[in-house]
Structures are given as structure tokens and as C-alpha cells.
Design an enzyme around this catalytic site. Structure first.
Site, PDB file in Angstrom:
ATOM      1  N   ASP A  28     -10.901   7.146  67.068  1.00  0.00           N
ATOM      2  CA  ASP A  28     -11.134   5.816  66.484  1.00  0.00           C
ATOM      3  C   ASP A  28     -10.543   5.821  65.071  1.00  0.00           C
ATOM      4  OD1 ASP A  28     -12.409   3.288  65.694  1.00  0.00           O
ATOM      5  OD2 ASP A  28     -13.588   3.540  67.506  1.00  0.00           O
ATOM      6  N   HIS A  33      -7.039   5.329  65.050  1.00  0.00           N
ATOM      7  CA  HIS A  33      -6.803   3.891  64.903  1.00  0.00           C
ATOM      8  C   HIS A  33      -6.400   3.521  63.483  1.00  0.00           C
ATOM      9  CE1 HIS A  33      -9.350   2.820  68.720  1.00  0.00           C
ATOM     10  NE2 HIS A  33      -8.363   3.652  68.960  1.00  0.00           N
TER      11      HIS A  33
END
Ligand SMILES: *[C@@H]1O[C@H](CO)[C@@H](O)[C@H](O)[C@H]1NC(C)=O
Ligand SMILES: *[C@@H]1O[C@H](CO)[C@@H](O)[C@H](O)[C@H]1NC(C)=O
Length: 397
Positions: free
Chosen positions: A223, A246
Site C-alpha cells: 500500500d 502505492h
């Protein structure tokens, strides 16, 4: 005794002797607590949770500066809360070993945190590896089984004057490190590792905190490498490498109606490798009292990043809880300078701001992002700003 060369000025000599004095007096005043003497076993099998907690209680209750020492070896420990209100003004936790989570992910998975520091002041964690063994929980989540949410590996809440250096966090169940409601936090030389497809394994999450520094660290995770939540003020991020992951994200914001703003964030000398985003600001398409003000993204290298520069104020996954709404977050004063490299999608710069609260004061300077060796594109909606010097793709501001 050290011989001081005669050509040094008296003031240099004074400073040198003060440093020596400080070094000797501080080391002699530090009281040592070795977890082995509290019964911890470095065999990776014997539950050492109580030994660690008892070492903390002893150090915390001392009137001296203290060091909790964890020698080499593997220590099996469950969820632990280290509470503040200590008499010791400074607690250094020096770890040469590895902390390992229980093999059954459900044991940790039902706690919010694995190691949780609450209301502490003057705590340093130096070195150490934290193996949360998260892979089995990720697999459970991927198979949509009945799985717990999972624990954050290392959490600091309502704490001040914290230093974290040289530690490695491996395969966290959820977030690796959370800094929530803290002041004066220095993170340096941290290594975060989890699979690119592991769910919600953010590297470092910061919220409701001020004066936080994250320096010289690398994050490979599933993430956000760094996620920046509401109420973050004076955050400095420097020399961070991210990917897979991310990217570095301010947000998601506007999850709640009443939210504190994010202000004065500096992100410099970062490298993104194959990440989903580079430098992102993201908010739900929902009304909120929050804002983002005064952000400088500077000197960044993108390698095959899907969305190197992105502001997305229309986040509304599965169109739930926000259809037809616009973001209440006001975004102002955002600088992107010296951002270069490659985008893995045609649109390298995307500003998708709120129709009700357009982004203002956005500045692009010396940006050079390409897509398949060609010019990439930029896309703008509801944004006001200016481009300076070379900006490729051509700015839509
Ligand atoms: C912004 O934050 C930095 C640290 O990240 C700090 O040095 C600086 O003083 C802050 N600026 C303001 C105006 O508060
Ligand atoms: C922009 O980047 C491309 C690809 O890296 C490079 O070939 C080009 O020379 C750069 N342009 C400028 C003006 O720096």
C-alpha cells in the site's frame, strides 16, 4: 587521555572537552536492562512477552536514563503495550535481535497493534528486526475467509520525542509503523518490506502529529509507502525510496465531516520504482472541514510509475457513500519541482480537484516526465496554478 593538538583554538578545545564530558557522563548514568535477565529466550519458540514487558516496567520506573537491551537471537512475542508516565527521562531500546510474531495470525490479528507505545516520552528504538509473519493473514484476506483485520507492527500514540533508527519491519499484518497524536518524531534508516500485493501494509502512517521527520529509508510494500492523514503539521520526508507500493500519499482525507487540515509538508529527494502513484493527494468526494496547505514535492525520480503526479479529490470506491457529492477539502499552495523520469501510463500529471473547492496555488517547475520515450500528457480539472521553466508534459495549468 586524548592528546589535543596545540593548533586548535581554545573554543574548539572547550567544545571537544564538553563533548567528551557529555559522552562519559551520559553513558555512566544509563542503567542497563537486558531482556535475558528478565527471562526472555532467544530461541524463537519460547513466549518472551512477559520478559519484554517486565524489562519495560523496570526501565520505566527507574529515575535514571535507561537502556533495554535485546541481544542477538529470535524472540517470540505477542501483542505488547508499553505505557508512558515513566520516571526514566530517556529509554533507549537497543535491539540486535529479531522479534517474531506467533505463527498463528489470529493471535496477533485480533489486536490493533503488535508493539504499541502509548503516552511515552524520550523513547528511542535503535536497530532490530520485526517479523510480523503477515503472509498467512494476507492469504486469508485474499480468499475472503473470516479473517481478523490484523495488527499494526509498531504504533506510537500520544507520544513525544521519539527516535526510530536502523530497524527493519518485515511482513506486517496491517500498517508497519503508525505515528498518531505525536510530536517530535525522528525516523531514520528504516527498512520496510512486504509483498507488492499485500493488503493495507502501509509503510509509515502519520496523523494528528507535528514535527515528524522520515529520512533515508526504503519501503517495499503493498500500500502507501508513507500515508499522511488529517492533522499532520511540519512533516519532513527526505531520501526515501518507494516501490513496490502505492507511493507517498496525503490522504485519504475527507473520510469524516470534521477533520483537521494537513499543513507544511516537505518531500524531497525521493525515488519511486514501479509504484502505482508517485506524489499523491487524495480525498473522498465528501464534504469535510479539512484542508491541505503548503506542500513542497521536490527533486524526485520516477521509474515506471503509473501516476507520478496526482491530485484525486473524487475518490469514491464502488460509488458507495458519496455519489453526487464533491470534496470539501481545500487544497492550496502545492509545489512540484524537479520531478523527472518515466510514467507507465500516458497521463503523467493528473489534477482532478473538487468542483466546489478548486485547487489553487499549484506550481510546476522543472518537471520532465515521459511515457514510452514520448511526451506524456497532463490533465486538469478545477485547478488554478502556474508552470515555470521546463515542464513536460506540457502543463495544463
Ligand atoms: C515547516 O516544517 C519544517 C519542518 O518540516 C520546519 O522546519 C519549518 O519551520 C516549518 N515552517 C513553518 C512556517 O512552520
Ligand atoms: C527529459 O527526459 C528525457 C527522458 O529521460 C530526456 O531524453 C530529455 O533530454 C529530458 N529533457 C530535458 C530538457 O531535460
Amino acid at each position: 587521555m586524548m592528546k589535543i593538538p596545540t593548533h586548535y583554538s581554545p573554543s574548539t578545545i572547550l567544545i571537544l572537552s564538553m563533548v567528551l564530558l557529555a559522552l562519559t557522563s551520559s553513558t555512566s548514568a544509563i542503567k542497563n536492562y537486558n531482556v535475558l535477565s528478565f527471562g526472555a529466550k532467544p530461541n524463537g519458540k519460547t513466549d518472551s512477552t512477559m520478559a519484554f514487558l517486565n524489562a519495560w516496567n523496570a526501565a520505566c520506573g527507574s529515575t535514571d536514563s535507561t537502556m533495554i537491551y535485546v541481544p542477538e537471537g529470535r524472540y517470540l512475542v505477542g501483542a505488547m503495550t508499553f505505557k508512558g508516565g515513566c520516571r526514566s527521562p530517556q529509554i533507549i531500546i537497543r535491539i540486535d535481535g529479531t522479534l517474531v510474531a506467533p505463527a498463528d495470525f489470529r493471535v496477533l490479528g485480533k489486536s490493533d497493534n503488535w508493539l504499541s507505545f502509548e503516552g511515552v516520552s524520550g523513547v528511542s528504538i535503535v536497530g532490530g528486526a520485526f517479523d510480523a509473519k503477515g503472509t498467512a493473514l494476507w492469504a486469508c484476506k485474499a480468499s475472503h475467509g473470516n479473517c481478523p483485520a490484523g495488527a499494526t507492527t509498531l504504533s506510537f500514540t500520544n507520544s513525544n520525542n521519539i527516535r526510530i533508527s536502523g530497524l527493519m519491519s518485515l511482513n506486517s499484518q496491517m500498517f508497519h509503523i503508525v505515528i498518531n497524536g505525536c510530536q517530535n518524531v525522528h525516523v531514520r534508516g528504516v527498512k520496510i518490506i512486504a509483498a507488492g500485493n499485500s493488503p493495507n501494509t502501509d509503510g509509515i502512517h502519520v496523523q494528528l502529529s507535528r514535527n515528524v521527520e522520515i529520512i533515508s529509508s526504503s519501503m517495499k510494500t503493498g500500500d502507501d509507502c508513507i500515508s499522511i492523514g488529517p492533522g499532520t503539521k511540519n512533516l519532513w520526508v527526505e531520501r526515501v525510496t518507494c516501490g513496490p507500493g502505492h507511493g507517498i500519499s496525503i490522504g485519504s482525507l475527507a473520510k469524516d465531516l470534521k477533520e483537521e487540515g494537513v499543513q507544511n509538508v516537505t518531500v524531497i529527494r525521493t525515488t519511486f520504482i514501479g509504484t502505482q502513484n508517485g506524489l499523491r493527494i487524495k480525498s473522498w468526494a465528501r464534504p469535510s472541514s479539512g484542508f491541505v496547505k503548503g506542500v513542497r514535492f521536490s527533486d524526485s525520480i520516477m521509474r515506471n510509475v503509473q501516476y507520478p503526479i496526482v491530485i484525486d479529490q473524487n475518490y469514491c470506491p464502488h460509488n458507495l457513500n458519496c455519489p453526487g457529492q464533491v470534496s470539501g477539502i481545500k487544497i492550496t499552495d502545492i509545489v512540484y519541482e524537479g520531478i523527472r523520469g518515466t510514467s507507465s501510463t500516458p497521463v503523467a500529471i493528473k489534477f482532478d480537484c473538487s468542483a466546489k473547492n478548486p485547487c489553487t496555488g499549484v506550481r510546476l517547475q522543472n518537471v520532465n516526465l515521459t511515457y514510452l520515450n514520448k511526451a506524456a500528457q497532463s490533465s486538469c480539472s478545477n485547478v488554478v496554478g502556474k508552470a515555470f521553466d521546463l515542464v513536460r508534459p506540457n502543463s495544463c495549468l
